[in-house]
Scaffold this motif. Structure first.
Motif, PDB file in Angstrom:
ATOM      1  N   ALA A 191       1.045  -1.341  -0.200  1.00 59.54           N
ATOM      2  CA  ALA A 191       0.324   0.071   0.261  1.00 59.54           C
ATOM      3  C   ALA A 191       0.622   1.542  -0.140  1.00 59.54           C
ATOM      4  CB  ALA A 191      -0.651   0.023   0.959  1.00 59.54           C
ATOM      5  N   PRO A 192       0.530   2.469  -0.681  1.00 57.51           N
ATOM      6  CA  PRO A 192       0.995   3.644  -0.520  1.00 57.51           C
ATOM      7  C   PRO A 192       1.212   4.272   1.144  1.00 57.51           C
ATOM      8  CG  PRO A 192      -0.913   3.755  -2.035  1.00 57.51           C
ATOM      9  CD  PRO A 192      -1.005   2.661  -1.436  1.00 57.51           C
ATOM     10  N   LEU A 193       2.737   4.783   1.431  1.00 55.31           N
ATOM     11  CA  LEU A 193       2.802   4.674   2.507  1.00 55.31           C
ATOM     12  C   LEU A 193       1.567   5.801   3.816  1.00 55.31           C
ATOM     13  CD1 LEU A 193       5.350   4.381   4.907  1.00 55.31           C
ATOM     14  CD2 LEU A 193       5.915   6.700   3.466  1.00 55.31           C
ATOM     15  N   GLU A 194       1.527   6.383   2.186  1.00 49.23           N
ATOM     16  CA  GLU A 194       0.351   7.254   3.991  1.00 49.23           C
ATOM     17  C   GLU A 194      -0.759   6.371   3.915  1.00 49.23           C
ATOM     18  OE1 GLU A 194       1.336  10.390   4.583  1.00 49.23           O
ATOM     19  OE2 GLU A 194       3.301  10.512   3.640  1.00 49.23           O
ATOM     20  N   ALA A 195      -1.394   5.178   2.871  1.00 51.59           N
ATOM     21  CA  ALA A 195      -1.826   4.250   3.364  1.00 51.59           C
ATOM     22  C   ALA A 195      -1.735   3.340   4.738  1.00 51.59           C
ATOM     23  CB  ALA A 195      -2.352   3.789   2.243  1.00 51.59           C
ATOM     24  N   LEU A 196      -0.193   3.112   5.243  1.00 54.81           N
ATOM     25  CA  LEU A 196       0.119   2.724   5.573  1.00 54.81           C
ATOM     26  C   LEU A 196       0.313   3.429   7.328  1.00 54.81           C
ATOM     27  CD1 LEU A 196       3.208   0.585   3.984  1.00 54.81           C
ATOM     28  CD2 LEU A 196       0.922  -0.393   4.652  1.00 54.81           C
ATOM     29  N   LYS A 197       1.078   4.389   7.169  1.00 50.46           N
ATOM     30  CA  LYS A 197       0.240   5.523   8.315  1.00 50.46           C
ATOM     31  C   LYS A 197      -0.791   5.466   8.641  1.00 50.46           C
ATOM     32  CE  LYS A 197       4.623   8.565   6.782  1.00 50.46           C
ATOM     33  NZ  LYS A 197       4.558   9.878   6.787  1.00 50.46           N
ATOM     34  N   ALA A 198      -1.530   5.968   8.178  1.00 50.43           N
ATOM     35  CA  ALA A 198      -3.333   5.330   8.486  1.00 50.43           C
ATOM     36  C   ALA A 198      -3.644   4.156   9.208  1.00 50.43           C
ATOM     37  CB  ALA A 198      -4.043   6.132   7.151  1.00 50.43           C
ATOM     38  N   GLN A 199      -3.344   3.341   8.367  1.00 50.33           N
ATOM     39  CA  GLN A 199      -3.245   2.257   8.840  1.00 50.33           C
ATOM     40  C   GLN A 199      -2.858   2.105  10.663  1.00 50.33           C
ATOM     41  OE1 GLN A 199      -6.076  -0.572   7.832  1.00 50.33           O
ATOM     42  NE2 GLN A 199      -5.299  -0.871   9.928  1.00 50.33           N
ATOM     43  N   ALA A 200      -1.488   2.419  10.216  1.00 48.89           N
ATOM     44  CA  ALA A 200      -0.615   1.988  11.505  1.00 48.89           C
ATOM     45  C   ALA A 200      -1.755   3.387  12.775  1.00 48.89           C
ATOM     46  CB  ALA A 200       0.969   3.069  11.693  1.00 48.89           C
ATOM     47  N   TRP A 222      -9.431  -0.076   0.826  1.00 48.26           N
ATOM     48  CA  TRP A 222      -9.160   0.422   0.145  1.00 48.26           C
ATOM     49  C   TRP A 222      -9.007   2.072  -0.807  1.00 48.26           C
ATOM     50  CZ3 TRP A 222      -6.034  -1.756  -3.556  1.00 48.26           C
ATOM     51  CH2 TRP A 222      -5.023  -3.265  -3.126  1.00 48.26           C
ATOM     52  N   GLY A 223     -10.451   2.165  -0.131  1.00 49.00           N
ATOM     53  CA  GLY A 223     -10.718   4.089  -0.015  1.00 49.00           C
ATOM     54  C   GLY A 223      -9.312   4.191   0.266  1.00 49.00           C
ATOM     55  N   ALA A 224      -8.639   4.215   1.083  1.00 53.64           N
ATOM     56  CA  ALA A 224      -7.596   4.497   1.960  1.00 53.64           C
ATOM     57  C   ALA A 224      -6.321   4.524   0.678  1.00 53.64           C
ATOM     58  CB  ALA A 224      -7.018   4.745   3.617  1.00 53.64           C
ATOM     59  N   ARG A 225      -6.154   3.545   0.589  1.00 50.33           N
ATOM     60  CA  ARG A 225      -5.571   3.725  -0.322  1.00 50.33           C
ATOM     61  C   ARG A 225      -5.752   4.258  -1.840  1.00 50.33           C
ATOM     62  NH1 ARG A 225      -2.979  -2.764  -0.213  1.00 50.33           N
ATOM     63  NH2 ARG A 225      -2.208  -1.590  -2.272  1.00 50.33           N
ATOM     64  N   GLY A 226      -6.846   4.589  -1.862  1.00 53.66           N
ATOM     65  CA  GLY A 226      -6.741   4.958  -3.058  1.00 53.66           C
ATOM     66  C   GLY A 226      -6.571   6.668  -2.630  1.00 53.66           C
ATOM     67  N   MET A 227      -6.942   7.135  -1.845  1.00 54.47           N
ATOM     68  CA  MET A 227      -6.360   7.834  -1.590  1.00 54.47           C
ATOM     69  C   MET A 227      -5.307   9.045  -1.367  1.00 54.47           C
ATOM     70  SD  MET A 227      -9.834   9.059   1.253  1.00 54.47           S
ATOM     71  CE  MET A 227      -9.413  11.130   1.949  1.00 54.47           C
ATOM     72  N   ALA A 228      -4.564   8.093  -0.383  1.00 57.07           N
ATOM     73  CA  ALA A 228      -2.937   8.211  -0.358  1.00 57.07           C
ATOM     74  C   ALA A 228      -2.135   7.436  -1.617  1.00 57.07           C
ATOM     75  CB  ALA A 228      -2.555   6.629  -0.028  1.00 57.07           C
ATOM     76  N   LYS A 229      -3.254   6.738  -2.949  1.00 58.00           N
ATOM     77  CA  LYS A 229      -2.724   7.340  -4.816  1.00 58.00           C
ATOM     78  C   LYS A 229      -3.165   8.565  -4.997  1.00 58.00           C
ATOM     79  CE  LYS A 229      -2.432   4.815  -8.699  1.00 58.00           C
ATOM     80  NZ  LYS A 229      -2.729   5.994  -9.808  1.00 58.00           N
ATOM     81  N   ASP A 230      -3.999   9.570  -5.126  1.00 62.30           N
ATOM     82  CA  ASP A 230      -4.163  10.196  -4.896  1.00 62.30           C
ATOM     83  C   ASP A 230      -3.327  11.528  -4.127  1.00 62.30           C
ATOM     84  OD1 ASP A 230      -5.547  11.496  -7.684  1.00 62.30           O
ATOM     85  OD2 ASP A 230      -7.089  12.040  -6.339  1.00 62.30           O
ATOM     86  N   GLY A 231      -2.735  12.033  -3.479  1.00 61.16           N
ATOM     87  CA  GLY A 231      -1.559  12.137  -2.561  1.00 61.16           C
ATOM     88  C   GLY A 231      -2.454  12.571  -1.016  1.00 61.16           C
ATOM     89  N   TYR A 289      -2.117  10.875   5.382  1.00 62.81           N
ATOM     90  CA  TYR A 289      -2.885  10.284   6.032  1.00 62.81           C
ATOM     91  C   TYR A 289      -3.519  10.512   7.132  1.00 62.81           C
ATOM     92  CZ  TYR A 289       0.863  11.453  10.554  1.00 62.81           C
ATOM     93  OH  TYR A 289       1.297  11.252  11.451  1.00 62.81           O
ATOM     94  N   ASP A 290      -3.179  11.687   8.572  1.00 64.23           N
ATOM     95  CA  ASP A 290      -4.461  12.748   8.748  1.00 64.23           C
ATOM     96  C   ASP A 290      -5.418  13.174   7.680  1.00 64.23           C
ATOM     97  OD1 ASP A 290      -2.218  14.414   7.340  1.00 64.23           O
ATOM     98  OD2 ASP A 290      -2.983  15.850   8.320  1.00 64.23           O
ATOM     99  N   LYS A 291      -5.447  13.444   6.541  1.00 64.21           N
ATOM    100  CA  LYS A 291      -6.251  13.765   6.314  1.00 64.21           C
ATOM    101  C   LYS A 291      -7.262  12.632   5.640  1.00 64.21           C
ATOM    102  CE  LYS A 291      -5.830  18.358   6.039  1.00 64.21           C
ATOM    103  NZ  LYS A 291      -6.107  19.416   6.659  1.00 64.21           N
ATOM    104  N   ILE A 292      -6.748  11.390   5.104  1.00 61.64           N
ATOM    105  CA  ILE A 292      -7.267  10.439   5.235  1.00 61.64           C
ATOM    106  C   ILE A 292      -8.363   9.936   6.356  1.00 61.64           C
ATOM    107  CG2 ILE A 292      -6.890   7.942   5.060  1.00 61.64           C
ATOM    108  CD1 ILE A 292      -4.747   8.274   3.533  1.00 61.64           C
TER     109      ILE A 292
END
Length: 479
Positions: free
Chosen positions: A156-165, A444-453, A456-459
């Motif tokens: 997953a994109p790094l920002e999505a992984l941060k959100a999951q963390a 998967w929504g978080a992954r898509g958001m991260a891919k679009d820039g 993690y805090d905004k997600i």
């Protein structure tokens, strides 16, 4: 016998002079430690030390038992009211009250293997009335190394992984001290945890980086850590908690989740995954439906919260999407009530129980029948019905007759084609969207958001505070 016990303890202590002064691991429990129940209660457990120096200690006396060496197979066995320790199957005579603790005694990487998985940290083996229970105790961040990638996917994109963390840390923190002697398990009942094995998987270093970058961060709503539920895919829209379970929570409100479609656009599809987390289809025959109802009823016999389904021969299934307040449909369109109609009555299953009954990926679905027909009533109004069993047709002379009396099927004729359909459905087809309960963050929504820039805090703000920047929700660092 007492003399032999004293001699045994002295011999053990002489054989292990490097061991630290006795200390109770429970006294060291702090905010950054987590207790993971590795399995249920069993007659015995086995482990091996892989890396680092460990001491096996009896918590009841705070005295060392032995220093397990790497590669040795050790067992902790329930023996009457006590515990016994065995090396390579040979039991030591001295019993222990327990808990027995496998404890790291110096700095550096410490690993042991239990049930085929390597774990960091310490191992506590509890003495229960009917067996032993293994509990992994380790720092929260090391626990998350074994969780985040298993839940989100290492790629997953790094920002999505941060959100999951941050979400996983918050969820684990919200569960602390709520399950008795442990805080979380290792499966989807809490969060999937694969110990040190997860760190050695491909791209495991990306997970470690995401966890370290958010060290100690949790999601707080109105001053309290949130129970940060999450799921695989919302199918386009998450749902409010009261329409899936019972309790309305201000940080679990329905929000649009348009980036869920990223799962269908993901370039690495394996046997339809992850596309089928976004949209899916399932066919259920009449026989399969009865089997699922039977399994449900077996559970209901031992669970007062589940109602028995005794409706006889099923002729129809009705869906309702009314929200908990009863005045409008759910924001996501999720089904909140499924009613089975039969010749002996009808019975309903509600909200997330519908997933359990029918074995569905989510409750965001529509259903169609192979017996559905479009008919005209006596007033000439057109409508759809799912069963012709017991129905009457009217002729030009005004007479009515039972449709195809005595037959299981009906034959329909139109200007363009003829077709044969069952009077009662033989199969239903369910078409749905999403995977999971639909509460909180869609992975998967978080992954898509991260891919679009998105960061993690905004997600997190989007999924747990409807994207509002109103001060109700914040990300706090607690250690």
């Amino acid at each position: 016998m007492r003399y032999a016990k004293i001699v045994f303890i002295l011999l053990v202590m002489m054989a292990a002079p490097f061991l630290p002064p006795p200390a109770n691991v429970w006294a060291e429990k702090s905010d950054n430690l987590i207790r993971v129940g590795l399995s249920g209660i069993a007659p015995r457990i086995e482990f091996r030390v892989e890396t680092g120096a460990y001491a096996l200690m009896d918590s009841a006396t705070n005295l060392p038992i032995v220093q397990p060496k790497p590669g040795q197979l050790w067992s902790i066995i329930k023996s009457g009211p006590n515990l016994k320790v065995a090396l390579n199957g040979r039991e030591q005579k001295l019993p222990f009250d327990g808990p027995v603790i496998l404890r790291a005694v110096d700095e550096g990487l410490h690993l042991y293997t239990y049930n085929g998985t390597k774990y960091r940290g310490d191992l506590i083996v509890e003495n229960r009335a009917d067996g032993v229970m293994p509990i992994n105790v380790l720092p929260m961040e090391q626990y998350l190394y074994g969780v985040v990638g298993q839940e989100m996917g290492n790629s997953a994109p790094l920002e999505a992984l941060k959100a999951q963390a941050v979400v996983s840390r918050s969820y684990a923190m919200s569960l602390k001290n709520s399950l008795g002697s442990f805080d979380v398990g290792i499966d989807t009942g809490t969060q999937v945890y694969r110990g040190y094995n997860a760190e050695t998987q491909a791209n495991g270093d990306r997970v470690v980086a995401a966890v370290d970058a958010t060290r100690g961060q949790i999601v707080v709503y109105d001053g309290k850590v949130i129970r940060a539920f999450f799921h695989s895919n919302a199918g386009g829209y998450t749902e409010s908690s009261e329409n899936v379970w019972v309790e309305p929570l201000p940080y679990l409100k329905a929000v649009p989740s348009p980036y869920d479609i990223y799962a269908a656009q993901y370039e690495n599809q394996t046997n339809g995954w992850p596309s089928v987390s976004y949209s899916w289809q399932k066919g259920i025959t009449r026989e399969e439906l009865y089997s699922q109802v039977s399994r449900w009823n077996k559970k209901a016999e031992n669970n007062d919260s589940l109602n028995l389904i005794n409706v006889g021969s099923i002729s129809d299934i009705k869906l309702s999407r009314i929200d908990r307040n009863g005045d409008k449909d759910t924001a996501s369109g999720r089904v909140t009530e499924l009613t089975l109609i039969g010749d002996q009555g009808q019975a309903s299953v509600y909200r997330d129980g519908i997933r359990t009954l029918l074995g569905l990926r989510s409750t965001l679905f529509n259903i169609s029948f192979d017996s559905t027909v479009t008919v005209l009533n006596g007033r000439g109004d057109q409508g759809r019905i799912n069963s012709l069993d017991g129905s009457y047709s009217a002729g030009y002379d005004g007479r009515t007759t039972l449709v195809n009396k005595g037959e299981k099927d009906v034959f329909l004729q139109s200007r363009s084609a003829n077709r044969q359909i069952p009077k009662k459905f033989s199969k239903v087809v369910i078409e749905g969207n999403g995977y999971g309960h639909g509460l909180g963050m869609s992975q998967w929504g978080a992954r898509g958001m991260a891919k679009d820039g998105y960061k993690y805090d905004k997600i997190i703000q989007h999924y747990y505070n409807q994207g509002l920047d109103n001060g109700n929700l914040s990300i706090e660092t607690i250690y």
